[in-house]
Enzyme design. Structure first.
Site, PDB file in Angstrom:
ATOM      1  N   ASN A 162       0.874  -1.175   0.000  1.00 60.44           N
ATOM      2  CA  ASN A 162       0.000   0.000   0.000  1.00 60.44           C
ATOM      3  C   ASN A 162       0.908   1.221   0.000  1.00 60.44           C
ATOM      4  O   ASN A 162       1.488   1.561   1.025  1.00 60.44           O
ATOM      5  CB  ASN A 162      -0.894  -0.015   1.248  1.00 60.44           C
ATOM      6  CG  ASN A 162      -1.677   1.283   1.403  1.00 60.44           C
ATOM      7  OD1 ASN A 162      -1.816   2.040   0.432  1.00 60.44           O
ATOM      8  ND2 ASN A 162      -2.171   1.546   2.604  1.00 60.44           N
ATOM      9  N   TRP A 163       1.024   1.827  -1.164  1.00 61.08           N
ATOM     10  CA  TRP A 163       1.955   2.962  -1.284  1.00 61.08           C
ATOM     11  C   TRP A 163       1.419   4.229  -0.631  1.00 61.08           C
ATOM     12  O   TRP A 163       2.136   5.213  -0.515  1.00 61.08           O
ATOM     13  CB  TRP A 163       2.231   3.262  -2.764  1.00 61.08           C
ATOM     14  CG  TRP A 163       3.031   2.224  -3.490  1.00 61.08           C
ATOM     15  CD1 TRP A 163       3.465   1.007  -3.004  1.00 61.08           C
ATOM     16  CD2 TRP A 163       3.505   2.310  -4.834  1.00 61.08           C
ATOM     17  NE1 TRP A 163       4.167   0.339  -3.975  1.00 61.08           N
ATOM     18  CE2 TRP A 163       4.216   1.116  -5.111  1.00 61.08           C
ATOM     19  CE3 TRP A 163       3.399   3.272  -5.836  1.00 61.08           C
ATOM     20  CZ2 TRP A 163       4.815   0.877  -6.345  1.00 61.08           C
ATOM     21  CZ3 TRP A 163       3.993   3.034  -7.069  1.00 61.08           C
ATOM     22  CH2 TRP A 163       4.702   1.849  -7.313  1.00 61.08           C
ATOM     23  N   LYS A 164       0.170   4.239  -0.277  1.00 62.80           N
ATOM     24  CA  LYS A 164      -0.481   5.445   0.267  1.00 62.80           C
ATOM     25  C   LYS A 164      -0.251   6.621  -0.691  1.00 62.80           C
ATOM     26  O   LYS A 164      -0.172   6.417  -1.894  1.00 62.80           O
ATOM     27  CB  LYS A 164       0.028   5.752   1.671  1.00 62.80           C
ATOM     28  CG  LYS A 164       0.024   4.522   2.572  1.00 62.80           C
ATOM     29  CD  LYS A 164       0.224   4.858   4.011  1.00 62.80           C
ATOM     30  CE  LYS A 164       0.431   3.579   4.801  1.00 62.80           C
ATOM     31  NZ  LYS A 164       0.124   3.705   6.196  1.00 62.80           N
TER      32      LYS A 164
ATOM     33  N   HIS B  69      -9.470   1.369   4.478  1.00 60.59           N
ATOM     34  CA  HIS B  69      -8.211   1.517   5.225  1.00 60.59           C
ATOM     35  C   HIS B  69      -8.468   2.443   6.409  1.00 60.59           C
ATOM     36  O   HIS B  69      -9.268   3.387   6.299  1.00 60.59           O
ATOM     37  CB  HIS B  69      -7.127   2.089   4.309  1.00 60.59           C
ATOM     38  CG  HIS B  69      -5.762   2.017   4.922  1.00 60.59           C
ATOM     39  ND1 HIS B  69      -5.322   2.945   5.830  1.00 60.59           N
ATOM     40  CD2 HIS B  69      -4.769   1.095   4.792  1.00 60.59           C
ATOM     41  CE1 HIS B  69      -4.092   2.603   6.219  1.00 60.59           C
ATOM     42  NE2 HIS B  69      -3.739   1.497   5.607  1.00 60.59           N
TER      43      HIS B  69
ATOM     44  N   GLU C  97      -5.539  -4.913  10.456  1.00 60.08           N
ATOM     45  CA  GLU C  97      -4.510  -3.911  10.706  1.00 60.08           C
ATOM     46  C   GLU C  97      -4.806  -3.177  12.012  1.00 60.08           C
ATOM     47  O   GLU C  97      -5.613  -2.231  12.023  1.00 60.08           O
ATOM     48  CB  GLU C  97      -4.488  -2.890   9.570  1.00 60.08           C
ATOM     49  CG  GLU C  97      -4.214  -3.493   8.212  1.00 60.08           C
ATOM     50  CD  GLU C  97      -3.581  -2.487   7.263  1.00 60.08           C
ATOM     51  OE1 GLU C  97      -2.486  -2.764   6.775  1.00 60.08           O
ATOM     52  OE2 GLU C  97      -4.167  -1.404   7.048  1.00 60.08           O
TER      53      GLU C  97
ATOM     54  N   GLU D 152      -6.894   4.820   7.535  1.00 61.88           N
ATOM     55  CA  GLU D 152      -6.671   6.245   7.240  1.00 61.88           C
ATOM     56  C   GLU D 152      -7.875   6.854   6.528  1.00 61.88           C
ATOM     57  O   GLU D 152      -8.216   8.014   6.735  1.00 61.88           O
ATOM     58  CB  GLU D 152      -5.382   6.404   6.405  1.00 61.88           C
ATOM     59  CG  GLU D 152      -4.147   6.137   7.264  1.00 61.88           C
ATOM     60  CD  GLU D 152      -2.943   5.585   6.514  1.00 61.88           C
ATOM     61  OE1 GLU D 152      -2.897   5.682   5.273  1.00 61.88           O
ATOM     62  OE2 GLU D 152      -2.046   5.039   7.194  1.00 61.88           O
TER      63      GLU D 152
ATOM     64  N   GLY E 284       2.435   2.185  10.647  1.00 61.24           N
ATOM     65  CA  GLY E 284       3.403   3.268  10.484  1.00 61.24           C
ATOM     66  C   GLY E 284       4.084   3.687  11.769  1.00 61.24           C
ATOM     67  O   GLY E 284       4.742   4.729  11.815  1.00 61.24           O
TER      68      GLY E 284
ATOM     69  N   GLY F  15       2.770  -1.149   4.203  1.00 62.26           N
ATOM     70  CA  GLY F  15       2.823   0.270   3.878  1.00 62.26           C
ATOM     71  C   GLY F  15       4.259   0.706   3.602  1.00 62.26           C
ATOM     72  O   GLY F  15       4.800   0.501   2.515  1.00 62.26           O
ATOM     73  N   GLY F  16       4.887   1.293   4.608  1.00 64.80           N
ATOM     74  CA  GLY F  16       6.210   1.909   4.459  1.00 64.80           C
ATOM     75  C   GLY F  16       7.222   1.049   3.718  1.00 64.80           C
ATOM     76  O   GLY F  16       7.912   1.533   2.807  1.00 64.80           O
TER      77      GLY F  16
ATOM     78  N   SER G  41       3.341  -2.238  10.249  1.00 66.56           N
ATOM     79  CA  SER G  41       4.791  -2.290  10.416  1.00 66.56           C
ATOM     80  C   SER G  41       5.388  -3.653  10.065  1.00 66.56           C
ATOM     81  O   SER G  41       6.286  -4.138  10.759  1.00 66.56           O
ATOM     82  CB  SER G  41       5.185  -1.860  11.834  1.00 66.56           C
ATOM     83  OG  SER G  41       4.779  -0.514  12.059  1.00 66.56           O
TER      84      SER G  41
HETATM   85  C1  PEP Z   1      -0.726   0.143   5.787  1.00 67.69           C
HETATM   86  O1  PEP Z   1      -0.619   1.204   5.203  1.00 67.69           O
HETATM   87  O2  PEP Z   1      -1.716  -0.550   5.558  1.00 67.69           O
HETATM   88  C2  PEP Z   1       0.332  -0.286   6.714  1.00 67.69           C
HETATM   89  C3  PEP Z   1       0.195  -1.415   7.338  1.00 67.69           C
HETATM   90  O3  PEP Z   1       1.411   0.565   6.865  1.00 67.69           O
HETATM   91  P1  PEP Z   1       2.834   0.231   7.564  1.00 67.69           P
HETATM   92  O4  PEP Z   1       3.292  -1.081   6.992  1.00 67.69           O
HETATM   93  O5  PEP Z   1       3.717   1.358   7.208  1.00 67.69           O
HETATM   94  O6  PEP Z   1       2.576   0.115   9.048  1.00 67.69           O
END
Ligand code: PEP
Length: 250
Positions: free
Chosen positions: A9-11, A95, A167, A97, A173, A233-234, A212
């Site tokens: 997930n590049w956001k 998500h 999640e 966010e 993050g 994500g990251g 994470s």
């Molecule tokens: C996400 O954006 O769904 C996520 C899990 O981010 P991260 O891996 O950065 O915690």
């Protein structure tokens, strides 16, 4: 057996040219991997350029959101047919966010999930609790409310194609991960909830963990019986790290 599924997930990261740079590198690094399904969920404006690189590869294309109407006066929104025509296979829905910053409700998530299926897209529905909810012992209540509302009215055939991402919001993050046992136990709880509504179709649903996920913790997470993959994500913004995560799921 459920095939492991690692989705990035590049956001809101990567311009179209940066996106191309990333997937050119990624495509090369993951070439030949067929035992793990791989997807990148890019910003909408990157979908075309990314698809130009990954079509006919082992990387599937995903979007991060969609609207449930087919077309019309919904400024700024993107419809299912628009995504399908670009070769998008997956769409992240709900998500945390989007729920937190854009006010998406479970009702919205449910409408979007139904629209995704209608237009041939597979939803990755995200659920999870806040730190406050976890500390108050309300994780199961929260997740159960989300799953029941988000999946309401879907057919067994649709649920079989569904991906759910568990999640915990406090782990996204932040560098904090749920322990693999904690994640496994909530994911088992989610599968049991799906079983209540959809019977043995629950065994077909892939349930990812997200929060994470990094190269150093993916193997431990993937070793858990109920965890079928990760929403990343990251660490999906770097080809080397994302490839290590994909390989950790083999
Ligand atoms: C996400 O954006 O769904 C996520 C899990 O981010 P991260 O891996 O950065 O915690």
């Amino acid at each position: 057996m459920r095939k492991p599924f690692i989705a990035g997930n590049w956001k809101m990261n990567k311009t179209a040219s940066e996106a191309v740079e990333l997937v050119v590198e990624l495509k090369d690094k993951v070439a030949g991997i067929s035992d793990v399904e791989i997807a990148v969920c890019t910003p909408a404006v990157d979908l075309v350029s990314v698809q130009g690189v990954i079509k006919d590869s082992n990387i599937a294309l995903g979007a991060q959101n969609m609207y449930w109407e087919e077309s019309g006066a919904f400024t700024g929104e993107i419809s299912g047919p628009m995504l399908t025509e670009l070769g998008v296979s997956y769409v992240i829905i709900g998500h945390s966010e989007r729920r937190e910053y854009f006010g998406e409700t479970d009702e919205d998530v449910n409408r979007k999930a139904k629209a995704a299926f209608k237009y041939g897209l597979k939803p990755i529905i995200c659920v999870g609790e806040t730190l406050e909810e976890r500390e108050a012992g309300k994780t199961e209540d929260k997740v159960s409310g989300q799953i029941k509302a988000d999946l309401a009215g879907l057919s067994n055939e649709q649920v079989a194609e569904l991906v759910i991402a568990y999640e915990p919001i406090w782990a996204i993050g932040t560098g904090k991960t749920a322990t693999s046992e904690e994640a496994n136990s909530v994911i088992k709880y989610i599968r049991d909830l799906v079983r209540e509504g959809f019977g043995d179709t629950a065994d077909k649903v892939r349930i990812q963990y997200g929060g994470s996920v990094k190269p150093h913790n993916v193997e431990e997470l993937m070793a858990q019986k109920e965890i079928d993959g990760a929403l990343v994500g990251g660490a999906s913004l770097d080809a080397e790290s994302f490839t290590s995560i994909v390989k950790g799921a083999l």
